[in-house]
Each structure stands twice: as C-alpha cells, then as structure tokens.
Design an enzyme around this catalytic site. Structure first.
Site, PDB file in Angstrom:
ATOM      1  N   LYS A  25       0.783  -1.203  -0.057  1.00 18.62           N
ATOM      2  CA  LYS A  25      -0.013  -0.017   0.098  1.00 18.62           C
ATOM      3  C   LYS A  25       1.020   1.169   0.089  1.00 18.62           C
ATOM      4  CE  LYS A  25      -3.731  -2.422   2.080  1.00 18.62           C
ATOM      5  NZ  LYS A  25      -4.847  -2.649   3.234  1.00 18.62           N
ATOM      6  N   GLN A  61      -4.752  -1.306   9.373  1.00 19.29           N
ATOM      7  CA  GLN A  61      -4.809  -2.612   8.743  1.00 19.29           C
ATOM      8  C   GLN A  61      -5.399  -3.590   9.814  1.00 19.29           C
ATOM      9  OE1 GLN A  61      -3.586  -3.272   5.644  1.00 19.29           O
ATOM     10  NE2 GLN A  61      -3.862  -5.417   5.951  1.00 19.29           N
ATOM     11  N   ASP A  84     -11.055   2.914   3.777  1.00 21.53           N
ATOM     12  CA  ASP A  84     -11.251   1.266   3.415  1.00 21.53           C
ATOM     13  C   ASP A  84     -12.700   0.996   3.045  1.00 21.53           C
ATOM     14  OD1 ASP A  84      -9.240  -0.602   3.281  1.00 21.53           O
ATOM     15  OD2 ASP A  84      -8.622  -0.296   5.341  1.00 21.53           O
TER      16      ASP A  84
HETATM   17  N1  GUN Z   1      -7.043  -7.078   6.224  1.00 24.82           N
HETATM   18  C1  GUN Z   1      -7.120  -7.817   5.167  1.00 24.82           C
HETATM   19  N2  GUN Z   1      -7.888  -7.101   3.986  1.00 24.82           N
HETATM   20  C2  GUN Z   1      -7.779  -5.803   4.494  1.00 24.82           C
HETATM   21  C3  GUN Z   1      -8.155  -4.573   3.842  1.00 24.82           C
HETATM   22  O1  GUN Z   1      -8.761  -4.384   2.682  1.00 24.82           O
HETATM   23  N3  GUN Z   1      -7.944  -3.225   4.609  1.00 24.82           N
HETATM   24  C4  GUN Z   1      -7.558  -3.574   5.859  1.00 24.82           C
HETATM   25  N4  GUN Z   1      -7.402  -2.373   6.412  1.00 24.82           N
HETATM   26  N5  GUN Z   1      -7.094  -4.376   6.416  1.00 24.82           N
HETATM   27  C5  GUN Z   1      -7.057  -5.563   5.723  1.00 24.82           C
END
Ligand code: GUN
Length: 284
Positions: free
Chosen positions: A54, A98, A121
């Site tokens: 990311k 996350q 998100d």
């Molecule tokens: N953990 C697994 N997939 C994701 C996601 O798309 N966003 C976040 N913040 N955590 C995750």
C-alpha cells in the site's frame, strides 16, 4: 474450455496511470499532496506485506503516505489517540487501520473512530450503511476491485446469477451488495451452506472469498462461468487461492490468478478512494 486469465496486475497499472493524473491535479490545485495514513499494530506477517504494498502504491501514484507502526502490546488508548489526531489533520485525506489488530483490541470500536469522510477502506458503519442503501459512500477496496475485474471482461453483470462464497464484512457482504447494485441475482454462501455445489453450479459469476486453500473445485463450476478468486492462503512457502486453479481453468470462461488477480486491485482501489476523499473534502 480454457479460461482467459483476468490480469489484475495489468488492469491495476492502467488504473494507476489515471490516478497519477488525478493526484497531480489535486497537488497543483491545492498545493499539497493527497495524504493517506496507514496504521499497523502487531507483527502479522501478511499485514506486513499488505502495508508495504500500500505504501509503495502511494509512492508510485504520487500520494503521500504517513506510516504508523505499533507493537503487538499496543492498547486501544494509543490507537484512539492517533485516529483522533489524524481525523483532525488537514494533510490526511484517508486513514486505514490494517486488520487484524492484536488480540484485546476491539476492531469494530477502532474502525468506528475513523471519520467516515476519511475512511479509505469503506469499513465505517456510515459507509457500510450507505452501500446497503445505495447512497454515495466509500466502497470497500477488494469488492470494488472485484467489480472492475468482472467489467474488464466486457461481459454484462446485469441479469447474471452471482454466487459469493464468504460473508465477511470486508469482502463477502460488500461484494454481494455491489453485484446487486449491478443488477446481478446474488446468492451469499458460507461455511454452513448446505449443498454448496447446487448453488455454484448455477452461477455465471463465482466470487470465492472463503479463506480455504483450493476450496472451489472444477466440478463445482458451471461451464463458461467467470471465477474471481479472493483467496490468499499461504502453505508450504507458496500462495494458493480459494479456487483449484488448474481444474477451474478448464471450466471457466474467465478466471483471476493468485497472485496477480484481486490483490493488486485492492491496493489500487484504496488509492482511488483516498484521492476521491481528498477532492470531496475540498469541493463539497
Ligand atoms: N486486512 C485484510 N484485508 C484488508 C483490507 O482490505 N483493509 C484493511 N485495512 N485490512 C485488511
């Protein structure tokens, strides 16, 4: 039939080109870069990889990332304090926490603290509710990427039977809502579904998001179906999808690979959400 591969990496790169233009337009108009805060707590190895990807995607596109790493033993107070500060920070347009968070931290409580306008998100209840009601909202990244991947085939979604396997708040439920918004007839299946095959055999589109290595076998797939594999299962040093790829490729018309399918699109949709939030905040 041998399925065509839907190249998520290539699609993702082409979307990132247009995101670069948008990020540069924001910077020249408002005198600062679009900003994304990335919060990680603990040492989950998969999270380390996702967060790295990311942050790298931010750099590629010209978005400024603000990275925060907390140890495993972090408490809710530290995270709450940071989220509150970021909510009020004029240089931050998007915030992502996350998941999973370390044991003892209430994820739902933490996600609820993020300002819905900065919820990159799309996990906040305001955005999840907006998706349900068909209101303008930030859409969760993986499901948004899934829709782009399906559309990239040129096949119509409207009127198709879509089966989503998995009912998580991150993927299964929002993917079902987005497919419904595209006028698919949607069935949500899960670990307790009786006779799963009777559902999948009738599906023109299968979204496999169950988190079990090669769970969807070739004989569960209708000839000519579009198969989207969200699985990221690590075993014997390799990455496996939720679909038995070698079997599925003989049945499907289109299929996403693992890796190189859904994964890159998730990251790209995150950057897209952040840039859109940045413009929305300035222009509304
Ligand atoms: N953990 C697994 N997939 C994701 C996601 O798309 N966003 C976040 N913040 N955590 C995750």
């Amino acid at each position: 039939m041998s399925a065509k591969i839907i190249d998520g990496k290539a699609l993702s790169l082409s979307i990132r080109e247009s995101l670069k233009t948008e990020a540069a337009r924001f910077e020249s108009k408002y005198g600062r870069k679009v900003g994304l805060a990335v919060i990680k707590a603990g040492n989950n190895p998969a999270s380390e990889v996702y967060v790295r990807n990311k942050i790298k995607a931010c750099e590629d596109v010209g978005v400024k990332s603000f990275s925060y790493n907390f140890p495993e033993e972090t408490g809710e107070a530290e995270l709450s304090e940071l989220i509150a500060a970021l909510n009020g920070d004029a240089n931050v347009d998007g915030i992502l926490v996350q998941l999973p968070l370390p044991q003892g931290i209430d994820e739902k409580k933490m996600l609820a603290l993020i300002s819905p306008e900065k919820d990159a998100d799309g996990f906040h209840a305001v955005n999840a509710g907006g998706l349900m009601l068909g209101l303008p909202c930030t859409k969760p990244c993986t499901p948004a990427g899934i829709i782009e991947l399906i559309k990239s085939t040129g096949e119509r979604i409207a009127g198709k039977n879509a089966v989503v396997i998995g009912r998580s708040n991150i993927v299964g439920k929002p993917a079902a809502m987005l497919l419904l918004a595209e006028n698919a007839t949607v069935t949500i299946c899960h670990s307790k579904t009786a006779d799963l095959k009777s559902h999948t055999k009738n599906a023109d589109i299968i979204v496999a998001a169950v988190g079990i290595k090669e769970f969807v076998k070739g004989d569960m797939i209708k000839d000519g179906a579009i198969v989207i594999d969200v699985g990221m299962n690590r075993a014997d040093g390799k990455l496996y999808g939720d679909v038995a790829f070698d079997q599925a490729i003989e049945k499907a018309s289109y299929i996403t690979p693992v890796p190189g399918g859904v994964g890159p699109m998730t990251v790209t949709m995150l950057i897209k959400n952040t840039i859109e939030s940045a413009f929305r905040c300035k222009e509304n």
